[in-house]
Design a protein around this motif. Structure first.
Motif, mmCIF file in Angstrom:
data_model
loop_
_atom_site.group_PDB
_atom_site.id
_atom_site.type_symbol
_atom_site.label_atom_id
_atom_site.label_comp_id
_atom_site.label_asym_id
_atom_site.label_seq_id
_atom_site.Cartn_x
_atom_site.Cartn_y
_atom_site.Cartn_z
ATOM 1 N N GLY A 174 0.871 -1.204 0.015
ATOM 2 C CA GLY A 174 -0.130 -0.106 0.060
ATOM 3 C C GLY A 174 1.054 1.296 0.022
ATOM 4 O O GLY A 174 1.735 1.417 0.764
ATOM 5 N N PHE A 175 0.709 2.040 -1.129
ATOM 6 C CA PHE A 175 1.473 3.421 -1.173
ATOM 7 C C PHE A 175 0.655 4.316 -1.949
ATOM 8 O O PHE A 175 -0.186 3.944 -2.781
ATOM 9 C CB PHE A 175 3.107 3.235 -1.413
ATOM 10 C CG PHE A 175 2.875 2.523 -2.860
ATOM 11 C CD1 PHE A 175 3.214 3.086 -4.012
ATOM 12 C CD2 PHE A 175 3.239 1.095 -2.919
ATOM 13 C CE1 PHE A 175 3.128 2.523 -5.239
ATOM 14 C CE2 PHE A 175 3.234 0.477 -4.061
ATOM 15 C CZ PHE A 175 3.200 1.223 -5.137
ATOM 16 N N ASP A 176 0.966 5.611 -1.955
ATOM 17 C CA ASP A 176 0.486 6.451 -2.818
ATOM 18 C C ASP A 176 1.510 6.905 -3.638
ATOM 19 O O ASP A 176 2.451 7.187 -3.322
ATOM 20 C CB ASP A 176 -0.186 7.598 -1.919
ATOM 21 C CG ASP A 176 -1.256 7.513 -1.127
ATOM 22 O OD1 ASP A 176 -1.938 6.362 -1.526
ATOM 23 O OD2 ASP A 176 -1.443 7.795 0.136
ATOM 24 N N LEU A 177 1.108 7.414 -5.130
ATOM 25 C CA LEU A 177 2.022 7.758 -5.815
ATOM 26 C C LEU A 177 1.817 9.162 -6.301
ATOM 27 O O LEU A 177 0.385 9.513 -6.387
ATOM 28 C CB LEU A 177 1.951 6.924 -7.224
ATOM 29 C CG LEU A 177 2.670 5.655 -7.264
ATOM 30 C CD1 LEU A 177 2.448 4.941 -8.601
ATOM 31 C CD2 LEU A 177 4.102 5.507 -7.126
ATOM 32 N N THR A 178 2.498 10.032 -6.161
ATOM 33 C CA THR A 178 2.370 11.521 -6.445
ATOM 34 C C THR A 178 3.224 11.855 -7.787
ATOM 35 O O THR A 178 4.526 11.513 -7.625
ATOM 36 C CB THR A 178 2.742 12.494 -5.486
ATOM 37 O OG1 THR A 178 3.781 12.097 -4.759
ATOM 38 C CG2 THR A 178 1.461 11.996 -4.292
#
Length: 96
Positions: A15-19
């Protein structure tokens, strides 16, 4: 995320967020442009090279099939005879 048979979330593997900020987007766009140029280069020159190589093989094959001119149109015969010469020379009956 792994789900059970009822569709409920059970385990999250990653689980991670890409920006993507402006510099990252520009770098990815440049990378895509470079990739497109390479694909275009290969899609043009690879078929042309294959065509050229194929023509060379066709010419070489036709020259090999044609072979050297051996003079004469049929199998080798002895002088004054119409029968072909045996491969191993005269047979045992002709030696006597």
């Amino acid at each position: 995320t792994l789900r059970n048979s009822r569709g409920e979330d059970k385990v999250t593997v990653v689980g991670f967020d890409l920006t993507f900020d402006e510099p990252t987007q520009r770098a990815q766009a440049d990378l895509a442009r470079d990739g497109i140029d390479k694909i275009r280069l290969v899609s043009l020159w690879l078929p042309l090279f294959a065509l050229f190589l194929g023509l060379i093989f066709v010419i070489a094959g036709s020259l090999l099939m044609r072979g050297p001119d051996r003079g004469g149109d049929g199998p080798a015969t002895r002088e004054g005879e119409d029968e072909p010469v045996p491969v191993g020379g005269p047979g045992p009956a002709e030696d006597r």
